[in-house]
Design an enzyme around this catalytic site. Structure first.
Site, PDB file in Angstrom:
ATOM      1  NE  ARG A  57      70.438  78.661 -32.495  1.00 11.69           N
ATOM      2  CZ  ARG A  57      70.457  77.406 -32.930  1.00 11.69           C
ATOM      3  NH1 ARG A  57      69.660  76.511 -32.412  1.00 11.69           N
ATOM      4  NH2 ARG A  57      71.302  77.043 -33.873  1.00 11.69           N
ATOM      5  CB  VAL A  58      71.117  74.061 -27.271  1.00 10.43           C
ATOM      6  CG1 VAL A  58      72.611  74.011 -26.941  1.00 10.43           C
ATOM      7  CG2 VAL A  58      70.307  74.464 -26.058  1.00 10.43           C
ATOM      8  CB  SER A  59      67.893  72.775 -31.501  1.00 11.00           C
ATOM      9  OG  SER A  59      68.761  73.333 -32.456  1.00 11.00           O
ATOM     10  CB  THR A  60      65.830  70.343 -27.737  1.00  6.33           C
ATOM     11  OG1 THR A  60      67.011  69.669 -27.289  1.00  6.33           O
ATOM     12  CG2 THR A  60      65.583  70.033 -29.205  1.00  6.33           C
ATOM     13  CD  GLN A  98      70.275  70.141 -28.669  1.00  9.15           C
ATOM     14  OE1 GLN A  98      69.726  71.225 -28.910  1.00  9.15           O
ATOM     15  NE2 GLN A  98      70.887  69.433 -29.605  1.00  9.15           N
TER      16      GLN A  98
END
Length: 178
Positions: free
Chosen positions: A7-10, A13
């Protein structure tokens, strides 16, 4: 089966490094989200949790990829363990598929619970000390004492509550509470 979760936040990314590390550690299938870890509803995380089977192992590069708060992490891992699935985090060297790994994880969880309780105690002590000094926390009232009296007077004259709310530029709920 070893199942990876990245998982990345944006959207800007990249997941490449996480996916490479998960594959290198033996992940046969990888689910990936591009969304804040504070969001509980994540499409790929939910899909992964639905597809877990007894004996699988969920693998992450760091536990904060699975959840941002320890509370959320414990909740997700409890769900994982309830389906007789293991959990591994590469960076923290947590592996609930072994007795020692389960012990480390549960000690970690107990310490987190203790810290949450201590934070709550300190917060309550701080609020009590502030109250003794005459300070009250929270949002300031939308209406003063005089305005509340005026609301009651207008209501007594038969004015509609929504009109009163508009007059004072407050919500209808605020007027109803008065």
């Amino acid at each position: 089966m070893i199942i990876g979760y990245a998982r990345v936040s944006t959207e800007e990314q990249h997941l490449d490094a996480q996916i490479a590390a998960l594959k290198e550690a033996g992940a046969e299938r990888i689910f990936a989200d591009k969304i804040s870890g504070s969001k509980r509803k994540r499409l790929e995380l939910d899909r992964m949790l639905e597809q877990l089977r007894r004996g699988d192992v969920v693998l992450v590069t760091k536990y904060d990829r699975l959840a941002r708060s320890l509370t959320a992490l414990l909740e997700i891992v409890a769900h994982i363990e309830a389906t007789e699935v293991g959990f591994r985090s590469l960076a923290e060297d947590i592996d609930t598929t072994t007795p020692a790994g389960r012990l480390v994880f549960h000690v970690f969880a107990s310490i987190a619970q203790f810290e949450r309780e201590r934070i709550r105690e300190r917060t309550m002590e701080g609020l009590e000390a502030a109250r003794k000094k005459g300070r009250v926390g929270g949002r300031p009232p939308a209406l003063s004492k005089d305005q509340k009296a005026e609301v009651l007077r207008l209501k007594g004259e038969g004015r509609a509550m929504k009109d009163i709310a508009a007059l004072f530029k407050v919500s209808l709920a605020t007027v109803k509470r008065v």
